[in-house]
Design a protein around this motif. Structure first.
Motif, short mmCIF file in Angstrom:
data_model
loop_
_atom_site.label_atom_id
_atom_site.label_comp_id
_atom_site.label_asym_id
_atom_site.label_seq_id
_atom_site.Cartn_x
_atom_site.Cartn_y
_atom_site.Cartn_z
N PHE A 148 0.71 -1.17 -0.08
CA PHE A 148 -0.02 -0.15 0.07
C PHE A 148 0.95 1.34 -0.22
N LEU B 214 -7.07 4.25 2.69
CA LEU B 214 -6.01 3.58 3.35
C LEU B 214 -5.94 3.93 5.10
N VAL C 67 -6.91 -3.23 -3.22
CA VAL C 67 -6.68 -3.24 -1.63
C VAL C 67 -7.62 -4.48 -0.96
#
Length: 350
Positions: free
Chosen positions: A78, A97, A317
């Motif tokens: 990430f 995130l 993700v």
């Protein structure tokens, strides 16, 4: 890259597409289910987790090595997403995130509440959000929830946690604190996202609405199952479309009506099997796994429909998170001596 400059979804999504091809698939999981923890870590060494496995292999072994390597792998992956993105795309990815900041704050709070040692708390920290390493280290070492609240002053979670701390002191349960963390995260997600129209932004908004709807439904069912005298309306997260606070409060007292409401919604087709299982077998865990699978499907559909938006990034993700969770479930289940079918019940493979 950075929040400055023009957005660059073409470049980022090309990189993401290449990374999606490296995710573990059904065949990988079948192989892992037949392996010991040491064999699993060696298998991971031939994948995108090679760096973390090699770095951490001299300090850890078995399930501990797998746990640390999975968390480090998520953080590295990430961080790369943020390094690739520019402009508005960077801002949207960074905001999404922050879910790992929320996870880490809840991990620290739960650790203190359960009187867990700092090393065990650190095991569950995923350094993939915006909170820096120094602050995360201090959260892990905090000796009281009051200290955690003080450490987070000035962050996204500061004011909501300070307000919820008063409720926590009266009730002695973590519900208010955890909900304040979730609310702070989700309320921040919609900043700058357009919900009207039929473009890429609205597709992303629809996904976020689904995530919030599912979170509210899950929380209501958990509260109903707990038997606690808590009104779900007090912990309602704004931004979804399926419930109002008052509706959720009423429906939480009648699980059958809550299930029927979800069945009649736009999510009904995707969740038919899970709703049947919840009704027939009273399996909240199975229902929660189905919600996760449905979110994966939502994100994947949005990514296909809007390839030049944030949607492919979000789909990746979620898929990467799920990969880590599945590998973790296999390693822990194998160590505990569970048979493959019992382990599979803890996995979500879509």
């Amino acid at each position: 890259m950075s929040a400055t400059g023009s957005s660059n979804p073409e470049y980022v999504n090309a990189r993401v597409s290449a990374r999606r091809a490296t995710l573990f698939d059904e065949e990988d999981y079948r192989k892992l289910l037949r392996m010991s923890p040491d064999e699993i870590s060696r298998y991971m060494e031939e994948s995108t987790y090679q760096g973390p496995i090699n770095r951490l292999g001299s300090r850890f072994a078995g399930v501990d090595l797998i746990e640390y390597a999975l968390n480090a792998g998520l953080a590295e992956t990430f961080d790369e997403l943020l390094a690739w993105a520019d402009g508005r795309l960077y801002e949207q990815v960074a905001r999404y995130l922050r879910k790992f900041d929320a996870w880490n704050v809840k991990t620290a709070v739960r650790g203190v509440y359960a009187d867990t040692d700092a090393e065990s708390i650190e095991d569950d920290v995923i350094r993939a959000g915006e909170l820096d390493d120094d602050l995360l280290d201090r959260l892990v070492d905090a000796e009281s929830i009051d200290a955690i609240v003080d450490l987070l002053e000035g962050t996204l979670f500061g004011e909501p946690l300070a307000a919820a701390y008063e409720v926590y002191e009266e009730s002695g349960t973590l519900v208010a604190l955890e909900n304040a963390i979730d609310r702070a995260y989700y309320e921040n997600l919609f900043e700058g996202v357009t919900t009207a129209g039929a473009g890429a932004d609205s597709a992303y908004a629809e996904f976020l609405q689904a995530e919030i709807d599912f979170r509210n439904a899950r929380n209501a069912l958990r509260l109903a199952r707990s038997g606690a005298d808590i009104d779900p309306a007090e912990y309602f997260i704004e931004g979804g479309t399926l419930f109002t606070p008052e509706e959720l409060s009423a429906l939480s007292r009648n699980r059958d009506q809550l299930v029927e409401r979800i069945r009649e919604s736009r999510y009904g087709d995707e969740l038919t099997g899970a709703l049947d299982e919840l009704t027939e077998a009273d399996s909240l865990i199975g229902f929660e796994h189905a919600l996760e699978g449905a979110l994966l499907e939502h994100a994947r559909n949005a990514a296909h429909a809007h390839p030049m938006s944030i949607c492919p990034v979000i789909a990746f993700v979620l898929a990467k998170e799920r990969e880590a969770d599945n590998i973790r479930a296999i390693a822990r289940g194998t160590q505990a001596g569970l048979d493959p079918e019992e382990i599979r019940a803890e996995m979500v493979v879509r």
